[in-house]
Scaffold this motif. Structure first.
Motif, short mmCIF file in Angstrom:
data_model
loop_
_atom_site.label_atom_id
_atom_site.label_comp_id
_atom_site.label_asym_id
_atom_site.label_seq_id
_atom_site.Cartn_x
_atom_site.Cartn_y
_atom_site.Cartn_z
N UNK A 197 -19.79 49.52 41.43
CA UNK A 197 -19.07 49.81 40.29
C UNK A 197 -20.06 49.74 39.07
N UNK A 198 -19.42 50.36 37.74
CA UNK A 198 -20.37 50.39 36.56
C UNK A 198 -20.52 49.05 36.14
N UNK A 199 -19.46 48.13 36.27
CA UNK A 199 -19.69 46.80 35.99
C UNK A 199 -20.59 45.97 36.56
N UNK A 200 -20.53 46.19 37.97
CA UNK A 200 -21.70 45.71 38.86
C UNK A 200 -23.05 45.99 38.45
N UNK A 201 -23.28 47.40 38.15
CA UNK A 201 -24.63 47.79 38.06
C UNK A 201 -25.17 47.33 36.72
N UNK A 202 -24.27 47.08 35.47
CA UNK A 202 -24.43 46.52 34.39
C UNK A 202 -24.90 45.26 34.48
N UNK A 203 -24.05 44.34 35.21
CA UNK A 203 -24.70 43.08 35.47
C UNK A 203 -25.81 42.74 36.21
N UNK A 204 -26.15 43.69 37.14
CA UNK A 204 -27.36 43.71 37.77
C UNK A 204 -28.65 43.95 36.76
N UNK A 205 -28.60 44.53 35.74
CA UNK A 205 -29.57 44.91 34.91
C UNK A 205 -30.28 43.49 34.18
N UNK A 206 -29.55 42.31 34.13
CA UNK A 206 -29.72 41.30 33.41
C UNK A 206 -30.58 40.41 34.47
N UNK A 207 -31.94 39.93 33.82
CA UNK A 207 -32.69 38.97 34.74
C UNK A 207 -32.00 37.88 34.56
N UNK A 208 -32.42 37.02 35.69
CA UNK A 208 -31.78 35.55 35.60
C UNK A 208 -32.84 34.53 36.16
N UNK A 209 -32.49 33.44 35.94
CA UNK A 209 -33.69 32.36 36.13
C UNK A 209 -33.60 31.94 37.64
N UNK A 210 -34.64 31.65 38.25
CA UNK A 210 -34.66 31.26 39.49
C UNK A 210 -34.17 29.98 39.64
N UNK A 211 -33.64 29.70 41.04
CA UNK A 211 -32.93 28.37 41.18
C UNK A 211 -33.85 27.35 41.44
N UNK A 212 -33.34 26.01 41.10
CA UNK A 212 -34.28 24.77 41.15
C UNK A 212 -34.96 24.73 42.54
N UNK A 213 -34.23 24.99 43.48
CA UNK A 213 -34.56 25.02 44.92
C UNK A 213 -35.99 25.83 45.30
N UNK A 214 -35.87 27.11 44.61
CA UNK A 214 -37.12 27.82 44.87
C UNK A 214 -38.19 27.75 44.03
N UNK A 215 -38.13 27.06 42.84
CA UNK A 215 -38.94 27.05 41.96
C UNK A 215 -40.27 26.42 42.49
N UNK A 216 -40.28 25.36 43.09
CA UNK A 216 -41.51 24.80 43.52
C UNK A 216 -42.54 25.75 44.42
N UNK A 217 -41.66 26.45 45.33
CA UNK A 217 -42.34 27.44 46.19
C UNK A 217 -42.99 28.61 45.50
N UNK A 218 -42.29 29.04 44.38
CA UNK A 218 -42.97 30.11 43.61
C UNK A 218 -44.03 29.87 42.83
N UNK A 219 -44.00 28.61 42.27
CA UNK A 219 -45.03 28.08 41.45
C UNK A 219 -46.40 27.96 42.26
N UNK A 220 -46.18 27.69 43.49
CA UNK A 220 -47.42 27.70 44.31
C UNK A 220 -47.92 29.03 44.40
N UNK A 221 -46.95 29.79 44.72
CA UNK A 221 -47.52 31.31 44.79
C UNK A 221 -48.24 31.82 43.74
N UNK A 222 -47.63 31.42 42.44
CA UNK A 222 -48.45 31.95 41.35
C UNK A 222 -48.89 30.90 40.52
#
Length: 65
Positions: A37-62
């Motif tokens: 749907x148009x609404x779904x595609x519009x919502x997917x454009x917005x970036x979001x913040x990584x969840x707290x559970x995944x943040x530690x692993x991503x900081x090790x990669x970068x």
């Protein structure tokens, strides 16, 4: 102490916000867009913040983000 290599795949997908959180883009935006749907595609454009559970692993990669 040697330098740590950055995971280049992760470096292209994530970026830092001004307050130090990690931003990511949402999935499911590349193809088969006619069935979404148009609404779904519009919502997917917005970036979001990584969840707290995944943040530690991503900081090790970068480590130098």
């Amino acid at each position: 102490m040697p330098k740590i290599k950055t995971n280049r795949g992760a470096a292209k997908r994530f970026r830092m916000t001004g307050t130090g959180k990690i931003r990511r883009n949402k999935a499911f935006t590349s193809h088969i867009l006619t069935s979404k749907t148009t609404k779904r595609k519009r919502d997917l454009r917005q970036a979001s913040v990584v969840s707290k559970a995944d943040e530690k692993n991503i900081r090790q990669l970068i480590p130098y983000l």
